[in-house]
Design an enzyme around this catalytic site. Structure first.
Site, PDB file in Angstrom:
ATOM      1  N   PRO A 131       0.818  -1.216   0.000  1.00  0.00           N
ATOM      2  CA  PRO A 131       0.000   0.000   0.000  1.00  0.00           C
ATOM      3  C   PRO A 131       0.859   1.276   0.000  1.00  0.00           C
ATOM      4  O   PRO A 131       0.516   2.256  -0.656  1.00  0.00           O
ATOM      5  CB  PRO A 131      -0.815  -0.114   1.295  1.00  0.00           C
ATOM      6  CG  PRO A 131      -0.876  -1.576   1.586  1.00  0.00           C
ATOM      7  CD  PRO A 131       0.422  -2.155   1.065  1.00  0.00           C
ATOM      8  N   SER A 135       7.117   1.199  -6.066  1.00  0.00           N
ATOM      9  CA  SER A 135       8.316   1.501  -6.850  1.00  0.00           C
ATOM     10  C   SER A 135       9.603   1.129  -6.127  1.00  0.00           C
ATOM     11  O   SER A 135      10.542   0.650  -6.754  1.00  0.00           O
ATOM     12  CB  SER A 135       8.368   3.002  -7.180  1.00  0.00           C
ATOM     13  OG  SER A 135       7.264   3.357  -7.976  1.00  0.00           O
ATOM     14  N   ARG A 272     -16.379   7.767 -41.898  1.00  0.00           N
ATOM     15  CA  ARG A 272     -17.090   8.937 -41.359  1.00  0.00           C
ATOM     16  C   ARG A 272     -16.952  10.117 -42.324  1.00  0.00           C
ATOM     17  O   ARG A 272     -15.864  10.378 -42.843  1.00  0.00           O
ATOM     18  CB  ARG A 272     -16.471   9.303 -40.004  1.00  0.00           C
ATOM     19  CG  ARG A 272     -17.051  10.503 -39.337  1.00  0.00           C
ATOM     20  CD  ARG A 272     -18.232  10.132 -38.477  1.00  0.00           C
ATOM     21  NE  ARG A 272     -18.815  11.312 -37.863  1.00  0.00           N
ATOM     22  CZ  ARG A 272     -20.087  11.387 -37.507  1.00  0.00           C
ATOM     23  NH1 ARG A 272     -20.905  10.361 -37.684  1.00  0.00           N
ATOM     24  NH2 ARG A 272     -20.546  12.487 -36.949  1.00  0.00           N
ATOM     25  N   GLN A 340      -9.290  11.548 -30.441  1.00  0.00           N
ATOM     26  CA  GLN A 340      -9.634  12.825 -31.074  1.00  0.00           C
ATOM     27  C   GLN A 340     -10.277  12.586 -32.435  1.00  0.00           C
ATOM     28  O   GLN A 340     -11.271  13.227 -32.799  1.00  0.00           O
ATOM     29  CB  GLN A 340      -8.360  13.677 -31.208  1.00  0.00           C
ATOM     30  CG  GLN A 340      -8.605  15.079 -31.737  1.00  0.00           C
ATOM     31  CD  GLN A 340      -9.419  15.936 -30.760  1.00  0.00           C
ATOM     32  OE1 GLN A 340      -9.529  15.619 -29.584  1.00  0.00           O
ATOM     33  NE2 GLN A 340     -10.009  16.999 -31.288  1.00  0.00           N
ATOM     34  N   GLY A 343     -13.994  11.780 -32.659  1.00  0.00           N
ATOM     35  CA  GLY A 343     -14.983  12.803 -32.297  1.00  0.00           C
ATOM     36  C   GLY A 343     -15.751  12.400 -31.046  1.00  0.00           C
ATOM     37  O   GLY A 343     -15.223  11.720 -30.163  1.00  0.00           O
ATOM     38  N   GLU A 367       4.561  -3.200 -13.541  1.00  0.00           N
ATOM     39  CA  GLU A 367       5.894  -3.777 -13.783  1.00  0.00           C
ATOM     40  C   GLU A 367       6.976  -2.686 -13.678  1.00  0.00           C
ATOM     41  O   GLU A 367       8.005  -2.723 -14.351  1.00  0.00           O
ATOM     42  CB  GLU A 367       5.917  -4.458 -15.161  1.00  0.00           C
ATOM     43  CG  GLU A 367       6.834  -5.648 -15.201  1.00  0.00           C
ATOM     44  CD  GLU A 367       6.140  -7.012 -15.137  1.00  0.00           C
ATOM     45  OE1 GLU A 367       4.920  -7.076 -14.901  1.00  0.00           O
ATOM     46  OE2 GLU A 367       6.858  -7.998 -15.306  1.00  0.00           O
TER      47      GLU A 367
HETATM   48  C1  LIG Z   1      -3.670  -3.118 -12.947  1.00  0.00           C
HETATM   49  C2  LIG Z   1      -2.454  -3.292 -12.094  1.00  0.00           C
HETATM   50  C3  LIG Z   1      -1.970  -4.570 -11.855  1.00  0.00           C
HETATM   51  C4  LIG Z   1      -0.868  -4.759 -11.002  1.00  0.00           C
HETATM   52  N1  LIG Z   1      -0.469  -6.036 -10.716  1.00  0.00           N
HETATM   53  C5  LIG Z   1       0.483  -6.235  -9.760  1.00  0.00           C
HETATM   54  C6  LIG Z   1       0.806  -7.556  -9.307  1.00  0.00           C
HETATM   55  O1  LIG Z   1       0.268  -8.565  -9.798  1.00  0.00           O
HETATM   56  N2  LIG Z   1       1.728  -7.693  -8.311  1.00  0.00           N
HETATM   57  C7  LIG Z   1       2.345  -6.610  -7.727  1.00  0.00           C
HETATM   58  O2  LIG Z   1       3.163  -6.793  -6.837  1.00  0.00           O
HETATM   59  N3  LIG Z   1       2.058  -5.343  -8.151  1.00  0.00           N
HETATM   60  C8  LIG Z   1       1.146  -5.124  -9.132  1.00  0.00           C
HETATM   61  N4  LIG Z   1       0.834  -3.847  -9.543  1.00  0.00           N
HETATM   62  C9  LIG Z   1       1.465  -2.715  -8.884  1.00  0.00           C
HETATM   63  C10 LIG Z   1       2.412  -1.914  -9.751  1.00  0.00           C
HETATM   64  O3  LIG Z   1       3.574  -2.654 -10.022  1.00  0.00           O
HETATM   65  C11 LIG Z   1       2.688  -0.596  -9.021  1.00  0.00           C
HETATM   66  O4  LIG Z   1       1.493   0.164  -9.081  1.00  0.00           O
HETATM   67  C12 LIG Z   1       3.834   0.187  -9.625  1.00  0.00           C
HETATM   68  O5  LIG Z   1       5.065  -0.458  -9.399  1.00  0.00           O
HETATM   69  C13 LIG Z   1       3.924   1.607  -9.034  1.00  0.00           C
HETATM   70  O6  LIG Z   1       3.863   1.569  -7.639  1.00  0.00           O
HETATM   71  P1  LIG Z   1       2.845   2.527  -6.862  1.00  0.00           P
HETATM   72  O7  LIG Z   1       1.515   2.413  -7.497  1.00  0.00           O
HETATM   73  O8  LIG Z   1       2.935   2.207  -5.423  1.00  0.00           O
HETATM   74  O9  LIG Z   1       3.374   3.975  -7.131  1.00  0.00           O
HETATM   75  P2  LIG Z   1       4.449   4.770  -6.241  1.00  0.00           P
HETATM   76  O10 LIG Z   1       5.630   3.920  -5.975  1.00  0.00           O
HETATM   77  O11 LIG Z   1       3.745   5.373  -5.083  1.00  0.00           O
HETATM   78  O12 LIG Z   1       4.860   5.927  -7.244  1.00  0.00           O
HETATM   79  C14 LIG Z   1       3.883   6.906  -7.646  1.00  0.00           C
HETATM   80  C15 LIG Z   1       4.489   7.707  -8.774  1.00  0.00           C
HETATM   81  O13 LIG Z   1       5.594   8.441  -8.266  1.00  0.00           O
HETATM   82  C16 LIG Z   1       6.582   8.601  -9.237  1.00  0.00           C
HETATM   83  N5  LIG Z   1       7.835   8.019  -8.743  1.00  0.00           N
HETATM   84  C17 LIG Z   1       7.997   7.041  -7.815  1.00  0.00           C
HETATM   85  N6  LIG Z   1       9.301   6.775  -7.624  1.00  0.00           N
HETATM   86  C18 LIG Z   1       9.976   7.591  -8.449  1.00  0.00           C
HETATM   87  C19 LIG Z   1      11.364   7.803  -8.734  1.00  0.00           C
HETATM   88  N7  LIG Z   1      12.323   7.080  -8.114  1.00  0.00           N
HETATM   89  N8  LIG Z   1      11.715   8.730  -9.658  1.00  0.00           N
HETATM   90  C20 LIG Z   1      10.748   9.446 -10.288  1.00  0.00           C
HETATM   91  N9  LIG Z   1       9.438   9.297 -10.067  1.00  0.00           N
HETATM   92  C21 LIG Z   1       9.045   8.387  -9.169  1.00  0.00           C
HETATM   93  C22 LIG Z   1       6.070   7.872 -10.490  1.00  0.00           C
HETATM   94  O14 LIG Z   1       5.408   8.804 -11.310  1.00  0.00           O
HETATM   95  C23 LIG Z   1       5.078   6.890  -9.924  1.00  0.00           C
HETATM   96  O15 LIG Z   1       4.103   6.501 -10.869  1.00  0.00           O
HETATM   97  C24 LIG Z   1      -0.232  -3.642 -10.431  1.00  0.00           C
HETATM   98  C25 LIG Z   1      -0.702  -2.353 -10.717  1.00  0.00           C
HETATM   99  C26 LIG Z   1      -1.790  -2.161 -11.524  1.00  0.00           C
HETATM  100  C27 LIG Z   1      -2.270  -0.767 -11.789  1.00  0.00           C
END
Ligand SMILES: Cc1cc2nc3c(=O)[nH]c(=O)nc-3n(C[C@H](O)[C@H](O)[C@H](O)COP(=O)(O)OP(=O)(O)OC[C@H]3O[C@@H](n4cnc5c(N)ncnc54)[C@H](O)[C@@H]3O)c2cc1C
Length: 383
Positions: A131, A135, A272, A340, A343, A367
């Protein structure tokens, strides 16, 4: 118009590409709108995909699978994602994480856990994100504490594909507290019926609604020592290696989605009329279509080049990140332009372009968000 032409696909992946195309036309495409609307898990299509030998078949023949190569899986991904990304994600995640066990697991683990997935009796998942962060892979907080009998897991995982539906999950958890933050993590097999494993679906998403992700809470979840995969402390590096393969396939998600966007848009503007002529007769529209096509072909060529690099373990981290970033961002661009050119109809749910537009927002994040990919491209790109 058929953008997913096979000439760029290595010969050994062409037959399965054709099988995937026929399957997508028969099962995925016709059900896409209905599953988008209902947000249900597409069990019937998953089972049909299993019967067709197109699900979980990256697992090697030794353990009951077909041993499909990275390039064969990429060829399937392009076709499935063109048809519908939500259903495609469900089909491709049925064996998510298994590759880690295949590379690092013991013979006993592979017989016990891989074989049922390869034989389509079970499905798996991979729990890394939490949660508080997805990243920072060396900043995850779920712990696995060593006891006399095994490990006890505590913490939370978020966004985990199949967290509710899977039979077992590969879980990334903290086992150490050393100054080298990359050596503090390990990988575990956790059956989803273990006491202390609780999972519920996350709130409904705007895109890829036919795939399901969950929020897992581990509350003194006890697993035997034999469920540790490979060596304790090796989890971070196992994951990095795994993601190199995964990111090539996620590039394929972008390519499939972009193919859908361009094909839909091409058909729409040629049918169209505006100002007494076809929308496709305006030169500015033709230039947009030309740009979309150029961007698509460059990204696809790059993705296939990167696939071959990663398959040969040649600078894999760099090429995987390049392919994932380019292909997924190209998909966002062409979907935006396609909207776009549609339309007002662009925003109607019944138009495929609207689903594609929502779905393309997702592969730029999962990923590893593309900002993280750029970090990898920079740090690994100085040859
Ligand atoms: C549909 C879906 C399926 C998924 N499936 C899986 C799964 O099966 N297993 C699993 O473990 N995870 C899964 N994920 C999770 C996914 O891998 C994470 O959402 C992703 O790694 C980003 O982590 P976060 O959402 O916590 O974003 P955060 O880590 O909170 O980052 C938010 C944003 O901050 C910015 N940011 C963060 N760090 C940096 C940096 N070092 N430099 C610059 N900018 C940065 C980026 O813009 C980033 O998008 C899934 C996500 C989605 C949406």
């Amino acid at each position: 118009m058929d953008l997913l032409d096979e000439s760029i696909v290595p010969e050994h992946a062409r037959e399965i590409k054709q099988d995937a195309r026929e399957f997508a036309e028969e099962y995925i495409e016709p059900a896409a709108e209905e599953y988008y609307e209902s947000g249900e898990y597409p069990w019937d299509i998953l089972e049909a995909g299993m019967d067709a030998g197109l699900v979980a078949q990256d697992i090697s023949e030794e353990y009951g699978g077909r041993g499909l190569t990275l390039e064969q899986i990429l060829a399937i991904a392009e076709e499935f994602y063109r048809a519908d990304a939500g259903i495609a994600l469900t089909l491709q995640l049925a064996s998510f994480g298994c590759e880690i066990m295949e590379h690092y697991g013991s013979e006993e683990q592979k017989e016990k856990w891989l074989r049922p997935v390869a034989e389509n009796e079970q499905i798996s998942g991979l729990a890394v994100s939490e949660p508080q962060t997805g990243s920072d892979m060396a900043g995850m907080e779920t712990t696995a504490e060593k006891t006399d009998d095994g490990y006890v897991l505590n913490g939370e995982k978020y966004w985990v594909g199949n967290a509710v539906e899977a039979d077992w999950i590969t879980v990334y958890a903290k086992t150490g507290d050393s100054d080298d933050r990359y050596s503090n993590y390990s990988m575990f097999i956790v059956p989803t019926d273990t006491p202390g494993y609780e999972a519920e679906h996350i709130p409904e998403k705007m895109g890829m609604r036919a795939s399901k992700q969950g929020h897992i809470v581990f509350d003194d979840c006890e697993i035997p020592e034999e469920n540790l995969i490979g060596t304790e402390g090796g989890g971070f590096y196992m994951l990095a290696d795994f993601f190199n393969h995964g990111r090539i396939i996620v590039g394929g998600h972008g390519i499939g989605l972009a193919a859908a966007a361009i094909e839909e848009t091409w058909d729409f503007v040629h049918g169209r009329t505006a100002f007494g002529r076809n929308v496709s007769d305006f030169q500015s529209v033709q230039h947009i279509l030309a740009d979309m096509r150029m961007e698509f072909e460059s990204a696809r060529a790059l993705n296939w080049r990167a696939a071959s690099k990663v398959a040969n373990n040649d600078d894999a981290g760099f090429w995987a990140a390049v392919a994932k970033t380019k292909s997924t961002e190209m998909a966002v661009d062409v979907a935006e332009r396609g909207m776009q050119l549609h339309g007002g109809r662009s925003v109607l749910n019944e138009f495929k372009i609207s689903r594609v537009y929502r779905d393309v927002r997702i592969p730029v994040i999962y990923e590893g968000a593309n900002e993280i990919q750029r970090n990898l491209i920079y740090s690994q790109g100085s040859l």
